[in-house]
Scaffold this motif. Structure first.
Motif, PDB file in Angstrom:
ATOM      1  N   ASP A  50       0.968  -1.473  -0.335  1.00 11.37           N
ATOM      2  CA  ASP A  50       0.129   0.056   0.144  1.00 11.37           C
ATOM      3  C   ASP A  50       0.718   1.557   0.202  1.00 11.37           C
ATOM      4  N   GLU A  59       7.836  -7.485  -8.212  1.00 10.38           N
ATOM      5  CA  GLU A  59       7.225  -8.075  -8.763  1.00 10.38           C
ATOM      6  C   GLU A  59       8.181  -8.886  -9.326  1.00 10.38           C
ATOM      7  N   ILE A  63      10.243 -12.197  -9.858  1.00 12.60           N
ATOM      8  CA  ILE A  63       9.244 -13.298 -11.182  1.00 12.60           C
ATOM      9  C   ILE A  63      10.716 -14.157 -11.337  1.00 12.60           C
ATOM     10  N   ALA A  79       6.307 -16.687  -2.028  1.00 13.39           N
ATOM     11  CA  ALA A  79       6.077 -15.369  -2.498  1.00 13.39           C
ATOM     12  C   ALA A  79       4.716 -15.483  -2.538  1.00 13.39           C
ATOM     13  N   PHE A  80       4.366 -15.174  -1.661  1.00 15.49           N
ATOM     14  CA  PHE A  80       2.780 -14.841  -1.673  1.00 15.49           C
ATOM     15  C   PHE A  80       2.071 -14.328  -1.137  1.00 15.49           C
ATOM     16  N   VAL A  81       0.525 -13.314  -0.584  1.00 13.20           N
ATOM     17  CA  VAL A  81       0.252 -12.552  -0.424  1.00 13.20           C
ATOM     18  C   VAL A  81      -0.765 -12.098   0.915  1.00 13.20           C
ATOM     19  N   GLY A  83      -2.692 -10.192   3.744  1.00 18.73           N
ATOM     20  CA  GLY A  83      -3.118  -8.883   3.712  1.00 18.73           C
ATOM     21  C   GLY A  83      -2.733  -7.882   2.694  1.00 18.73           C
ATOM     22  N   PRO A  84      -2.590  -6.265   2.932  1.00 18.03           N
ATOM     23  CA  PRO A  84      -1.646  -5.510   2.290  1.00 18.03           C
ATOM     24  C   PRO A  84      -0.517  -6.075   1.861  1.00 18.03           C
ATOM     25  N   VAL A  86       2.948  -8.402   0.697  1.00 24.18           N
ATOM     26  CA  VAL A  86       3.567  -9.256   0.091  1.00 24.18           C
ATOM     27  C   VAL A  86       4.938 -10.058   0.440  1.00 24.18           C
TER      28      VAL A  86
ATOM     29  N   PHE B 175       2.726 -15.430  -5.460  1.00 32.21           N
ATOM     30  CA  PHE B 175       2.263 -13.867  -5.339  1.00 32.21           C
ATOM     31  C   PHE B 175       2.954 -14.088  -7.399  1.00 32.21           C
ATOM     32  N   SER B 179       0.588 -12.293 -10.708  1.00 36.66           N
ATOM     33  CA  SER B 179       0.829 -11.700 -11.294  1.00 36.66           C
ATOM     34  C   SER B 179       1.618 -11.757 -12.579  1.00 36.66           C
ATOM     35  N   SER B 183      -0.776 -10.005 -15.892  1.00 37.81           N
ATOM     36  CA  SER B 183       0.450  -9.589 -16.611  1.00 37.81           C
ATOM     37  C   SER B 183      -0.083  -9.794 -18.172  1.00 37.81           C
ATOM     38  N   ASN B 219      -7.750 -11.466  -1.755  1.00 41.24           N
ATOM     39  CA  ASN B 219      -6.122 -10.869  -2.489  1.00 41.24           C
ATOM     40  C   ASN B 219      -5.573  -9.341  -2.679  1.00 41.24           C
ATOM     41  N   TYR B 220      -4.803  -8.851  -1.677  1.00 38.56           N
ATOM     42  CA  TYR B 220      -5.167  -7.318  -1.649  1.00 38.56           C
ATOM     43  C   TYR B 220      -4.786  -6.996  -3.331  1.00 38.56           C
ATOM     44  N   VAL B 221      -3.345  -7.416  -3.644  1.00 35.21           N
ATOM     45  CA  VAL B 221      -3.114  -7.096  -4.866  1.00 35.21           C
ATOM     46  C   VAL B 221      -3.730  -6.818  -6.046  1.00 35.21           C
ATOM     47  N   ARG B 224      -6.318  -4.432  -6.103  1.00 31.83           N
ATOM     48  CA  ARG B 224      -6.078  -3.016  -6.223  1.00 31.83           C
ATOM     49  C   ARG B 224      -5.429  -3.413  -7.943  1.00 31.83           C
ATOM     50  N   GLN B 225      -5.202  -4.370  -8.153  1.00 34.26           N
ATOM     51  CA  GLN B 225      -4.605  -4.937  -9.921  1.00 34.26           C
ATOM     52  C   GLN B 225      -6.368  -4.688 -10.909  1.00 34.26           C
ATOM     53  N   ARG B 263      -9.817   0.694   3.204  1.00 31.79           N
ATOM     54  CA  ARG B 263      -9.089   0.876   4.358  1.00 31.79           C
ATOM     55  C   ARG B 263      -7.151   1.569   3.609  1.00 31.79           C
ATOM     56  N   SER B 264      -6.941   1.256   1.959  1.00 34.00           N
ATOM     57  CA  SER B 264      -6.545   1.166   1.721  1.00 34.00           C
ATOM     58  C   SER B 264      -5.857   2.488   1.017  1.00 34.00           C
ATOM     59  N   ARG B 265      -4.918   3.088   0.924  1.00 31.39           N
ATOM     60  CA  ARG B 265      -5.181   4.223   0.233  1.00 31.39           C
ATOM     61  C   ARG B 265      -4.996   4.514  -1.613  1.00 31.39           C
ATOM     62  N   ASN B 266      -4.197   3.264  -1.520  1.00 31.91           N
ATOM     63  CA  ASN B 266      -4.156   2.853  -3.608  1.00 31.91           C
ATOM     64  C   ASN B 266      -5.102   2.640  -4.135  1.00 31.91           C
TER      65      ASN B 266
END
Lengths: 330, 336
Positions: A50, A59, A63, A79-81, A83-84, A86, B175, B179, B183, B219-221, B224-225, B263-266
């Motif tokens: 964030d 990223e 990768i 690698a995982f997410v 909350g906000p 990574v 992740f 990601s 893409s 999932n936050y990411v 957002r994406q 909550r997230s500003r982004n």
């Protein structure tokens, strides 16, 4: 769907023990943790997505690192997410980075055998990276991590760029790495110049030369100098050196005693001619004159390394962060 | 075979040797280890013919043309991709590099490999399912994005049922794979403007019902994406029809208003860029207008205090001021 076993992707399976440090301009934290199912100690890097504007850097580093497989390159287990954040899990590098070692224990530099062992490992990693078609672009002490058994691992791949573009192996690259301010002292003159000639993988070899100086002297050349002066010096061909009795003009220093005080330890020590030689080879102004990583590895200085003490012995009094030390710092 | 120096194997021989090795790797017989070795060795040979190495130039065009022809005739590209999970770590990357180079091959304005793949769409479908398998996902991703550069191939992928699997791939817990899948997903939805607009219009309901799930992802990411991409899609003038349809649905407006308060500003910031389209619409349907009117005061108040620290972002501040003015001036539709 077949995916990484879900235990590893779940933050609840990691018991956080302490903070190891920060990176990514303080927007990521590295923690020591225990992977509960197996009891293994690991390092978890947590990026606060964030707050990070350059999400693509996070990223691309992950990768790329996941697509490299070499004993001297940092391995990402998963690698995982969460909350906000990574979260990136890697094996614990118990001695931390070379930068940490220099700052905490070796302000005046490491001993020569330790330097040789570390540089050999880094060159091995670099030879692999170059053959796979990438330029690292951020070789520096803080991106070299040391494991508990004394193996050096290269990290910091978020600055790397591919040599293969548009389906072709490029003879030269012109792109300038983003957010690279902190790496400038290590970068080659041709990369910094940003002229039409561009640069290639030999740029990393120049950085190796700077790292040899950093490990030998305790601090990298050009540290504390203005960026413009650093650039001018590099471009006009000034080559830094490792400091010992052969490179410091003796009388000058004794008389001046002024702005730079150099300890007698440094004044009296003597690095081998071989170490001076590889430093000079790496720091040639013209990329063409520098050897490749593969060629450097055949230099006599890296032969007969078996006679050297193992790195953990050479790094004493620095101690690896064992499970025990970790628990004590809770 | 010369004892020293480079192998003098021609394209036909290398392709034949590689095909045999992949076949025996597939069978998994006793000679698997030898097969693995042969696969790696021949892949490197092909790769070096195409790219050259740091000290050798690539092969002449005529050799590359022969090589490509052999690859098409032997159906080796598909075979390699189908067996990608059996090939060793470095070999997988070599397959992707060979594939990407051959794909870019041009004769005048023609792209023979693209034409070839159009006749063998299994290649694309096999690559897309590559995201199901962690050990080959990233390799397949680089090949897919290279394919997506060509309109003909992007079209096959967009209009296939497998495309909807992307909505699952972009959300997987690993992740790097999520990601990478995102893409590719984004490339498919944005690269060829007219094709993409047609696709979104024709498949509006199906695509956006899937898309809704991404916007609500845990999932936050992903959240957002996908929100950011939604903003880009709606603001692209090619997608005018799609945008009009999207901003006429009051459910979409409610979702964005909720995301403005996340909550997230982004996420708040990305939601702002979608929300503004609803407000700026000169022909707001009644349900949309009703929602905005009902929240008129609260919205003005909220926007006045929204991201006030972005003082240096002129465009954002202009847009915000515009929205505040628009909302203040809203009036109920006269008459019925």
């Amino acid at each position: 769907m077949k995916m990484a076993s879900h235990r590893e992707n779940n933050i609840a399976n990691y018991q956080i023990i302490s903070i190891l440090g920060h990176c990514f301009n303080q927007l990521a934290v590295v923690q020591l943790a225990k992977f509960i199912p197996t009891g293994a100690m690991v390092a978890i890097k947590k990026f606060d997505m964030d707050k990070i504007k350059e999400a693509y850097l996070v990223e691309s580093e992950i990768i790329l690192t996941r697509q490299l497989n070499h004993p001297n390159i940092i391995k990402y287990i998963v690698a995982f997410v969460s909350g906000p954040q990574v979260c990136v899990v890697s094996p614990l590098m118990a001695y931390g980075s070379c930068r940490d070692l220099l700052s905490r224990h070796f302000n005046e530099g490491l001993c020569e055998p330790a330097i040789i062992l570390i540089i050999r490992d880094v060159l091995d990693a670099l030879d692999y990276i170059h053959k796979k078609g990438y330029i690292h672009r951020a070789i520096r002490g803080s991106h070299i991590l040391i494991s508990d058994n004394g193996k050096a691992c290269l990290a910091g791949l978020r600055y790397a760029c591919p040599i293969v573009l548009n389906g072709k192996w490029q003879r030269s690259i012109h792109s300038f790495p983003s957010t690279t301010e902190r790496n400038l002292n290590w970068l080659s003159p041709e990369l910094l110049e940003q002229n039409l000639k561009g640069y290639n993988e030999k740029s990393d070899i120049y950085s190796i030369g700077i790292v040899v100086c950093e490990l030998s002297n305790g601090i990298e050349p050009f540290a504390g100098m203005s960026k413009t002066l650093m650039l001018t010096e590099k471009v006009r061909g000034y080559a830094p050196s490792i400091l010992d009795s052969t490179t410091i003009p003796r009388d000058e220093n004794i008389e001046s005693g002024g702005d730079c005080e150099i300890s007698t330890n440094i004044l009296n020590r003597r690095f081998s001619d071989d170490l001076h030689e590889i430093t000079n080879l790496c720091l040639h102004r013209e990329a063409y004159d520098r050897p490749t990583a593969g060629q450097l590895l055949t230099h006599p200085i890296f032969k007969n390394n078996k006679r050297l003490l193992p790195l953990p012995e050479l790094l004493k009094p620095a101690l690896p962060l064992s499970d025990r030390v970790g628990y004590d710092t809770v | 075979m010369p004892l020293f120096g480079k192998s003098t194997k021609g394209p036909a021989e290398v392709v034949k040797a590689l095909k045999e090795a992949v076949n025996s790797l597939e069978k998994g017989d006793k000679k698997a280890e030898k097969a693995q070795e042969d696969v790696s060795k021949n892949l490197v040979l092909i790769k070096n013919m195409l790219y050259g190495t740091s000290d050798a130039e690539p092969q002449a065009d005529i050799i590359v043309a022969q090589l490509a022809q052999e690859l098409y005739n032997s159906n080796l590209l598909l075979l390699l991709i189908q067996n990608l999970n059996r090939i060793d770590f470095e070999g997988k990357k070599d397959v992707a590099q060979v594939f990407n180079n051959i794909l870019r091959r041009q004769i005048g304005t023609r792209s023979p490999t693209v034409e070839y793949i159009c006749t063998k769409p299994e290649i694309l479908f096999t690559l897309m399912t590559g995201y199901e398998h962690q050990e080959i996902a990233l390799n397949c991703g680089t090949m897919l994005r290279e394919c997506a550069r060509y309109e003909a191939l992007a079209k096959i992928m967009l209009y296939s049922d497998d495309f909807y699997n992307f909505f699952r791939y972009v959300e997987v817990s690993t992740f790097d794979i999520a990601s990478d899948a995102f893409s590719t997903f984004k490339e498919l939805l944005t690269r060829h403007k007219v094709l993409c607009a047609d696709f979104l219009e024709t498949n509006y309901d199906k695509v956006f019902s899937h898309y809704q799930r991404l916007l609500n992802s845990e999932n936050y990411v992903t959240r957002r994406q996908s929100l950011k991409l939604l903003g880009e899609l709606l603001l692209d003038r090619h997608n005018f029809t799609v945008m009009t349809r999207y901003i006429s649905n009051p459910e979409n407006l409610k979702l964005m208003m909720n995301m403005l308060k996340e909550r997230s500003r982004n996420i708040q910031f990305e939601a702002f860029h979608v929300f503004k389209v609803f407000v700026a619409n000169p022909n707001k349907p009644k349900p949309i207008l009703d929602i905005l009117l009902r929240n008129q005061e609260k919205l003005v108040d909220f926007l006045m205090r929204f991201h006030t620290d972005r003082a240096e972002d002129e465009q954002f501040n202009d847009e915000k001021a515009y929205l505040i003015r628009q909302i203040k001036e809203l009036k109920p539709i006269q008459g019925h």
